[in-house]
Design a protein around this motif. Structure first.
Motif, PDB file in Angstrom:
ATOM      1  N   GLY A   2       0.821  -1.213   0.000  1.00 53.34           N
ATOM      2  CA  GLY A   2       0.000   0.000   0.000  1.00 53.34           C
ATOM      3  C   GLY A   2       0.852   1.259   0.000  1.00 53.34           C
ATOM      4  N   THR A   3       1.940   1.253   0.741  1.00 51.58           N
ATOM      5  CA  THR A   3       2.850   2.397   0.769  1.00 51.58           C
ATOM      6  C   THR A   3       3.495   2.616  -0.589  1.00 51.58           C
ATOM      7  OG1 THR A   3       3.281   2.014   3.110  1.00 51.58           O
ATOM      8  CG2 THR A   3       4.855   3.391   1.932  1.00 51.58           C
ATOM      9  N   LEU A   4       3.898   1.542  -1.245  1.00 52.46           N
ATOM     10  CA  LEU A   4       4.468   1.674  -2.588  1.00 52.46           C
ATOM     11  C   LEU A   4       3.447   2.237  -3.561  1.00 52.46           C
ATOM     12  CD1 LEU A   4       6.585  -1.587  -2.897  1.00 52.46           C
ATOM     13  CD2 LEU A   4       7.419   0.756  -2.752  1.00 52.46           C
ATOM     14  N   TYR A   5       2.215   1.779  -3.471  1.00 51.52           N
ATOM     15  CA  TYR A   5       1.157   2.311  -4.338  1.00 51.52           C
ATOM     16  C   TYR A   5       0.910   3.788  -4.040  1.00 51.52           C
ATOM     17  CZ  TYR A   5      -0.533  -1.980  -6.572  1.00 51.52           C
ATOM     18  OH  TYR A   5      -0.674  -3.096  -7.352  1.00 51.52           O
ATOM     19  N   LEU A   6       0.974   4.170  -2.771  1.00 50.06           N
ATOM     20  CA  LEU A   6       0.777   5.569  -2.395  1.00 50.06           C
ATOM     21  C   LEU A   6       1.884   6.443  -2.970  1.00 50.06           C
ATOM     22  CD1 LEU A   6      -0.892   7.614  -0.806  1.00 50.06           C
ATOM     23  CD2 LEU A   6       0.496   7.079   1.186  1.00 50.06           C
ATOM     24  N   LEU A   7       3.124   5.986  -2.879  1.00 52.59           N
ATOM     25  CA  LEU A   7       4.238   6.739  -3.459  1.00 52.59           C
ATOM     26  C   LEU A   7       4.073   6.889  -4.966  1.00 52.59           C
ATOM     27  CD1 LEU A   7       7.262   5.178  -1.537  1.00 52.59           C
ATOM     28  CD2 LEU A   7       6.341   7.491  -1.283  1.00 52.59           C
ATOM     29  N   ALA A   8       3.701   5.819  -5.623  1.00 52.80           N
ATOM     30  CA  ALA A   8       3.513   5.868  -7.077  1.00 52.80           C
ATOM     31  C   ALA A   8       2.344   6.769  -7.451  1.00 52.80           C
ATOM     32  CB  ALA A   8       3.297   4.464  -7.627  1.00 52.80           C
ATOM     33  N   ALA A   9       1.309   6.803  -6.642  1.00 48.52           N
ATOM     34  CA  ALA A   9       0.159   7.656  -6.933  1.00 48.52           C
ATOM     35  C   ALA A   9       0.501   9.137  -6.764  1.00 48.52           C
ATOM     36  CB  ALA A   9      -1.012   7.295  -6.024  1.00 48.52           C
ATOM     37  N   ARG A  10       1.371   9.440  -5.821  1.00 47.35           N
ATOM     38  CA  ARG A  10       1.752  10.837  -5.582  1.00 47.35           C
ATOM     39  C   ARG A  10       2.721  11.350  -6.636  1.00 47.35           C
ATOM     40  NH1 ARG A  10       1.877  12.552   0.517  1.00 47.35           N
ATOM     41  NH2 ARG A  10       2.053  14.482  -0.623  1.00 47.35           N
ATOM     42  N   ASN A  11       3.601  10.474  -7.151  1.00 45.55           N
ATOM     43  CA  ASN A  11       4.587  10.901  -8.143  1.00 45.55           C
ATOM     44  C   ASN A  11       4.806   9.772  -9.149  1.00 45.55           C
ATOM     45  OD1 ASN A  11       6.649  12.047  -9.574  1.00 45.55           O
ATOM     46  ND2 ASN A  11       7.861  12.603  -7.779  1.00 45.55           N
ATOM     47  N   PRO A  12       3.879   9.605 -10.100  1.00 42.37           N
ATOM     48  CA  PRO A  12       3.953   8.454 -11.004  1.00 42.37           C
ATOM     49  C   PRO A  12       5.167   8.453 -11.922  1.00 42.37           C
ATOM     50  CG  PRO A  12       2.124   9.891 -11.601  1.00 42.37           C
ATOM     51  CD  PRO A  12       2.697  10.408 -10.336  1.00 42.37           C
TER      52      PRO A  12
END
Length: 73
Positions: A6-16
């Motif tokens: 979930g944290t990795l997905y959050l990072l990717a969502a903030r700065n794809p």
């Protein structure tokens, strides 16, 4: 494990653009997961529920790819 994912997905969502590798791995993982579920269910009528999981995984993989493709560079 799910908190890390979930944290990795959050990072990717903030700065794809910066975390595009995470998105590419998610696309590949979801698509391969769909293929794995389908391969298990193809000859087993008692595992019909895996078709639902395969469809969901494929849908998520295609959604990831569809939203990421226009901004990948």
């Amino acid at each position: 494990l799910l908190a890390m994912l979930g944290t990795l997905y959050l990072l990717a969502a903030r700065n794809p653009r910066r975390y595009s590798g995470v998105i590419a791995v998610a696309i590949a993982g979801r698509t391969l997961g769909a293929l794995a579920f389908a391969a298990l269910a193809i000859n087993r009528t008692d595992l019909w529920g895996l078709w639902i999981l395969a469809a969901c995984d494929l849908t998520f993989g295609l959604a990831h790819a569809g939203f990421w493709w226009p901004i990948r560079r």
